[in-house]
Design a protein around this motif. Structure first.
Motif, short mmCIF file in Angstrom:
data_model
loop_
_atom_site.label_atom_id
_atom_site.label_comp_id
_atom_site.label_asym_id
_atom_site.label_seq_id
_atom_site.Cartn_x
_atom_site.Cartn_y
_atom_site.Cartn_z
N PRO A 4 0.81 -1.22 0.00
CA PRO A 4 0.00 0.00 0.00
C PRO A 4 0.85 1.28 0.00
O PRO A 4 0.46 2.28 -0.62
CB PRO A 4 -0.83 -0.10 1.27
CG PRO A 4 -0.78 -1.51 1.70
CD PRO A 4 0.45 -2.10 1.12
N VAL A 5 1.98 1.26 0.67
CA VAL A 5 2.84 2.45 0.68
C VAL A 5 3.41 2.69 -0.71
O VAL A 5 3.44 3.82 -1.21
CB VAL A 5 3.96 2.30 1.73
CG1 VAL A 5 4.95 3.44 1.64
CG2 VAL A 5 3.37 2.21 3.12
N PHE A 7 2.13 1.71 -3.56
CA PHE A 7 1.03 2.18 -4.40
C PHE A 7 0.75 3.66 -4.15
O PHE A 7 0.54 4.43 -5.08
CB PHE A 7 -0.23 1.35 -4.12
CG PHE A 7 -1.43 1.84 -4.88
CD1 PHE A 7 -1.57 1.56 -6.22
CD2 PHE A 7 -2.40 2.59 -4.25
CE1 PHE A 7 -2.67 2.02 -6.93
CE2 PHE A 7 -3.50 3.06 -4.94
CZ PHE A 7 -3.64 2.78 -6.29
N GLY A 8 0.76 4.07 -2.89
CA GLY A 8 0.50 5.47 -2.56
C GLY A 8 1.54 6.41 -3.13
O GLY A 8 1.21 7.48 -3.65
N VAL A 9 2.81 6.02 -3.06
CA VAL A 9 3.88 6.86 -3.61
C VAL A 9 3.72 6.99 -5.12
O VAL A 9 3.82 8.09 -5.68
CB VAL A 9 5.27 6.30 -3.22
CG1 VAL A 9 6.37 6.99 -3.99
CG2 VAL A 9 5.49 6.42 -1.73
N LEU A 10 3.48 5.87 -5.80
CA LEU A 10 3.30 5.93 -7.26
C LEU A 10 2.06 6.73 -7.63
O LEU A 10 2.06 7.48 -8.62
CB LEU A 10 3.22 4.52 -7.84
CG LEU A 10 4.50 3.70 -7.82
CD1 LEU A 10 4.27 2.35 -8.49
CD2 LEU A 10 5.64 4.42 -8.46
N PHE A 11 1.01 6.59 -6.87
CA PHE A 11 -0.23 7.32 -7.13
C PHE A 11 -0.01 8.82 -7.03
O PHE A 11 -0.42 9.59 -7.91
CB PHE A 11 -1.31 6.86 -6.14
CG PHE A 11 -2.65 7.49 -6.35
CD1 PHE A 11 -3.49 7.04 -7.34
CD2 PHE A 11 -3.06 8.54 -5.54
CE1 PHE A 11 -4.73 7.62 -7.54
CE2 PHE A 11 -4.30 9.13 -5.74
CZ PHE A 11 -5.13 8.67 -6.74
N ILE A 12 0.66 9.26 -5.98
CA ILE A 12 0.92 10.68 -5.78
C ILE A 12 1.85 11.22 -6.86
O ILE A 12 1.64 12.33 -7.39
CB ILE A 12 1.50 10.94 -4.38
CG1 ILE A 12 0.47 10.58 -3.31
CG2 ILE A 12 1.97 12.38 -4.21
CD1 ILE A 12 -0.82 11.35 -3.37
N MET A 13 2.88 10.46 -7.22
CA MET A 13 3.81 10.90 -8.27
C MET A 13 3.08 11.04 -9.60
O MET A 13 3.28 12.02 -10.32
CB MET A 13 4.97 9.91 -8.42
CG MET A 13 5.97 9.92 -7.31
SD MET A 13 6.93 11.43 -7.22
CE MET A 13 7.84 11.33 -8.74
N ASN A 14 2.23 10.08 -9.93
CA ASN A 14 1.46 10.15 -11.17
C ASN A 14 0.52 11.35 -11.19
O ASN A 14 0.40 12.04 -12.20
CB ASN A 14 0.65 8.87 -11.39
CG ASN A 14 1.41 7.83 -12.15
OD1 ASN A 14 2.12 8.12 -13.09
ND2 ASN A 14 1.27 6.60 -11.72
#
Length: 76
Positions: A4-5, A7-14
């Protein structure tokens, strides 16, 4: 099977890249309006930052341990 961490980092970067990418670029339109500057100079000014953000995102996708290793170190 994805952390989940991570995924969260990639989500925010995107999302960060998407908000400054033309033609939609919501943040670009806001900055242009507040500064009362045409959109072209703003796009030229953010291009180096956009390239660096994209390179970092590619590195994070290719090497997930860049995100997960510090997390594992902190949870010991």
């Amino acid at each position: 099977g994805i952390d989940p961490v991570y995924f969260g980092v990639l989500f925010i970067m995107n999302n960060a890249i998407g908000l400054i990418t033309p033609p939609v670029g919501t943040v670009l339109n806001v900055v242009s309006g507040v500064a009362r500057v045409r959109l072209d100079p703003v796009i030229r000014a953010i291009t180096p930052y956009l390239l660096v953000q994209t390179a970092v995102l590619v590195l994070l996708v290719l090497f997930p341990q860049l995100v997960l290793a510090p997390l594992q170190f902190l949870t010991r």
